[in-house]
Design an enzyme around this catalytic site. Structure first.
Site, PDB file in Angstrom:
ATOM      1  N   ASP A  73       0.814  -1.212   0.000  1.00  0.00           N
ATOM      2  CA  ASP A  73       0.000   0.000   0.000  1.00  0.00           C
ATOM      3  C   ASP A  73       0.849   1.265   0.000  1.00  0.00           C
ATOM      4  OD1 ASP A  73       0.925  -0.343   2.630  1.00  0.00           O
ATOM      5  OD2 ASP A  73      -0.995  -1.096   3.323  1.00  0.00           O
ATOM      6  N   ASP A 142      -7.990  -4.057  14.217  1.00  0.00           N
ATOM      7  CA  ASP A 142      -9.331  -4.405  13.750  1.00  0.00           C
ATOM      8  C   ASP A 142      -9.295  -5.499  12.685  1.00  0.00           C
ATOM      9  OD1 ASP A 142      -8.316  -3.052  11.584  1.00  0.00           O
ATOM     10  OD2 ASP A 142      -9.870  -1.497  11.524  1.00  0.00           O
ATOM     11  N   HIS A 144      -7.594  -5.617   9.885  1.00  0.00           N
ATOM     12  CA  HIS A 144      -7.404  -5.270   8.472  1.00  0.00           C
ATOM     13  C   HIS A 144      -6.009  -5.660   8.012  1.00  0.00           C
ATOM     14  CE1 HIS A 144      -5.692  -1.345  10.039  1.00  0.00           C
ATOM     15  NE2 HIS A 144      -4.848  -1.595   9.066  1.00  0.00           N
ATOM     16  N   GLU A 149      -9.937  -2.542   5.149  1.00  0.00           N
ATOM     17  CA  GLU A 149     -10.505  -2.345   6.474  1.00  0.00           C
ATOM     18  C   GLU A 149     -11.840  -3.086   6.618  1.00  0.00           C
ATOM     19  OE1 GLU A 149      -8.420   1.379   8.103  1.00  0.00           O
ATOM     20  OE2 GLU A 149      -9.831   2.101   6.620  1.00  0.00           O
TER      21      GLU A 149
END
Length: 278
Positions: A73, A142, A144, A149
């Site tokens: 990313d 979380d 991701h 996400e």
């Protein structure tokens, strides 16, 4: 699915680096056969692993000359030379310390004039390279992976993604805790992109990742916890430290620790380029 449990972060990082080293060397890359490696950019989970890989390179045991890398990313709109850009992070913490050809180190361009075209081109580059041999990733609290996400499609491809508020707040520490300076969008590979890799290794360390690890391996596949998709990959290795297992059932931890003698055979013996020299 394998779960490799080490006592603490440094040992988990070292195990992961040994595994990457062995996989590259066993592949015997050369001018006509490059090893393709997917890489994470998370500051914490990847740094220890990168440091060990640099050590192996500097000792003459590992070369990246015939390795192509694809990072997961990059932020949108952050100058490439900004200290918090993933371009800067990767070159300062890894690439410039190895013999990789910079032309073979692929990172998404968050300043491209056409972001969607940039994402499509990235997928095309992966395809032309023959696909990813080993994709290494980390996760957020979380669950991701990359910037996929909660709620992301589990068959998603490389795309532009608006970052969740929790992610922006979590990243503020890298921008002087000034939320106004934190990028709100990123380019990211998709869950489907990573799933296409021949092998996936996910690094999960720290007590703050414990609930995500629980969701990843003890509950079912769920798009609200995108890391859980990798239960369905035929060759996934989760590498974690003791702190990350805090939410797992005792019998789960006991079961996987009982397999460590098998898992350690994947990194012992630790191969060197010299072992395969003609």
């Amino acid at each position: 699915m394998r779960l490799v449990i080490l006592d603490e972060y440094d040992l988990a990082s070292e195990w992961a680096a040994k595994y990457i080293r062995n996989r590259i060397i066993q592949f015997q890359p050369g001018p006509q056969k490059y090893f393709t490696l997917g890489l994470p950019t998370g500051k914490k989970h990847s740094l220890g692993c990168y440091k060990k890989l640099i050590e192996y390179h500097k000792s003459g045991d590992l070369s990246f000359k015939y390795v192509k890398t694809f990072n997961m990313d990059e932020y949108v709109g952050l100058p490439r030379d900004h200290p918090e850009s993933y371009h800067s992070y990767m070159f300062n913490n890894f690439f410039k310390h190895t013999d990789i050809d910079p032309a073979n180190a692929h990172i998404l361009d968050g300043n491209a004039t056409d972001l969607e075209a940039e994402c499509e081109a990235f997928e095309e580059k992966i395809s032309k390279a023959g696909g990813i041999d080993l994709f290494v990733g980390g996760i957020g609290p979380d669950g991701h992976i990359a910037f996929n996400e909660p709620g992301s499609s589990l068959v998603s491809r490389t795309r532009v993604k608006t970052l969740a508020k929790d992610t922006i707040v979590a990243n503020a520490r890298f921008f002087g805790n000034d939320l106004s300076k934190v990028p709100t969008m990123a380019l990211t590979v998709g869950v489907g992109t990573v799933m296409d890799a021949r092998e996936v290794m996910i690094l999960i360390t720290g007590a703050h990742k414990a609930f995500a690890l629980y969701k990843a391996i003890e509950e079912g596949v769920n798009h609200m916890w995108t890391v859980s998709a990798f239960q369905q990959h035929p060759r996934t290795i989760f590498v974690c430290d003791e702190d990350a297992t805090l939410e797992l059932r005792v019998k789960t931890v006991k079961y996987f620790k009982g397999l460590m003698h098998v898992h350690n055979k994947l990194v012992d013996p630790l191969y060197s380029m010299k072992d395969f020299a003609n």
